[in-house]
Scaffold this active site. Sequence first.
Site, PDB file in Angstrom:
ATOM      1  N   HIS A  16       0.854  -1.196   0.000  1.00 13.98           N
ATOM      2  CA  HIS A  16       0.000   0.000   0.000  1.00 13.98           C
ATOM      3  C   HIS A  16       0.886   1.241   0.000  1.00 13.98           C
ATOM      4  O   HIS A  16       2.105   1.172   0.131  1.00 13.98           O
ATOM      5  CB  HIS A  16      -0.983  -0.011   1.188  1.00 13.98           C
ATOM      6  CG  HIS A  16      -0.352   0.184   2.531  1.00 13.98           C
ATOM      7  ND1 HIS A  16      -1.054   0.577   3.643  1.00 13.98           N
ATOM      8  CD2 HIS A  16       0.936   0.051   2.947  1.00 13.98           C
ATOM      9  CE1 HIS A  16      -0.239   0.679   4.678  1.00 13.98           C
ATOM     10  NE2 HIS A  16       0.966   0.357   4.295  1.00 13.98           N
ATOM     11  N   CYS A  25       5.672   5.878   4.745  1.00 16.21           N
ATOM     12  CA  CYS A  25       4.591   5.057   4.197  1.00 16.21           C
ATOM     13  C   CYS A  25       3.893   5.723   3.015  1.00 16.21           C
ATOM     14  O   CYS A  25       2.951   5.174   2.444  1.00 16.21           O
ATOM     15  CB  CYS A  25       3.565   4.703   5.276  1.00 16.21           C
ATOM     16  SG  CYS A  25       4.135   3.373   6.340  1.00 16.21           S
ATOM     17  N   HIS A  31       3.635  -5.255   3.451  1.00 13.50           N
ATOM     18  CA  HIS A  31       3.641  -5.830   4.796  1.00 13.50           C
ATOM     19  C   HIS A  31       3.230  -7.293   4.698  1.00 13.50           C
ATOM     20  O   HIS A  31       2.464  -7.669   3.808  1.00 13.50           O
ATOM     21  CB  HIS A  31       2.628  -5.139   5.706  1.00 13.50           C
ATOM     22  CG  HIS A  31       2.918  -3.693   5.963  1.00 13.50           C
ATOM     23  ND1 HIS A  31       3.851  -3.276   6.872  1.00 13.50           N
ATOM     24  CD2 HIS A  31       2.381  -2.573   5.432  1.00 13.50           C
ATOM     25  CE1 HIS A  31       3.878  -1.952   6.897  1.00 13.50           C
ATOM     26  NE2 HIS A  31       2.995  -1.492   6.023  1.00 13.50           N
ATOM     27  N   HIS A  75      -1.219 -10.347  -2.102  1.00 15.00           N
ATOM     28  CA  HIS A  75      -0.348  -9.887  -3.192  1.00 15.00           C
ATOM     29  C   HIS A  75      -0.994  -8.807  -4.053  1.00 15.00           C
ATOM     30  O   HIS A  75      -0.743  -8.743  -5.266  1.00 15.00           O
ATOM     31  CB  HIS A  75       0.138 -11.071  -4.049  1.00 15.00           C
ATOM     32  CG  HIS A  75       1.207 -11.869  -3.361  1.00 15.00           C
ATOM     33  ND1 HIS A  75       0.923 -12.852  -2.454  1.00 15.00           N
ATOM     34  CD2 HIS A  75       2.546 -11.787  -3.418  1.00 15.00           C
ATOM     35  CE1 HIS A  75       2.048 -13.356  -1.988  1.00 15.00           C
ATOM     36  NE2 HIS A  75       3.053 -12.728  -2.545  1.00 15.00           N
ATOM     37  N   GLU A 135      -0.183  -5.124  11.299  1.00 17.67           N
ATOM     38  CA  GLU A 135       0.575  -4.604  10.152  1.00 17.67           C
ATOM     39  C   GLU A 135       2.082  -4.809  10.313  1.00 17.67           C
ATOM     40  O   GLU A 135       2.785  -5.147   9.368  1.00 17.67           O
ATOM     41  CB  GLU A 135       0.256  -3.121   9.961  1.00 17.67           C
ATOM     42  CG  GLU A 135       0.743  -2.569   8.642  1.00 17.67           C
ATOM     43  CD  GLU A 135       0.190  -1.186   8.360  1.00 17.67           C
ATOM     44  OE1 GLU A 135      -0.746  -1.077   7.549  1.00 17.67           O
ATOM     45  OE2 GLU A 135       0.667  -0.211   8.968  1.00 17.67           O
TER      46      GLU A 135
HETATM   47 ZN    ZN Z   1       2.607   0.368   5.464  1.00 23.40          ZN
END
Ligand code: ZN
Length: 149
Positions: A16, A25, A31, A75, A135
């Site tokens: 992401h 991020c 992750h 994925h 996460e």
């Molecule tokens: Zn992240």
Amino acid sequence: MAKIRVTKEFTFEMAHALWNYDGPCRNIHGHSYKLFVTIIGDTIEDKNHIKQGMVMDFTDLKQLVKEHIVDYFDHSVVINAGADKPEIQKVKQMFEKLYIVNYQPTCENLVTHMAALLVDKLPDHVQLYSMKLVETATSYAEWFASDND
Ligand SMILES: [Zn+2]
């Protein structure tokens, strides 16, 4: 008869990027997520029932979560639809399993989305109690049905 919570754990890989975020991020990264799905219900008392003593067969819960959440997100790349159009175009060219969502794909918003994908798929005799999306080794977000009535 007892009211029991039953939990099954899942793992999947997902990438992401947090659009407009002021930390690392903001770049696409992945992750190894862990998802804990907890349902609640009464144990089946009927001695002739093949699922006697269970709230829900772990195998059936696994199948539902796999079908509606894990197979969907595993994925994949999840990005915010709010990102600039040319940026999204670039990402689109690179990835096959790309989801452009109408929310910032934080752990909090992802677990809310995942709960919504499952909540009405469970059999009538059980309810979704909570979901915990892990996460990183030290970070997770939790969704509870009781908090979201
Ligand atoms: Zn992240």
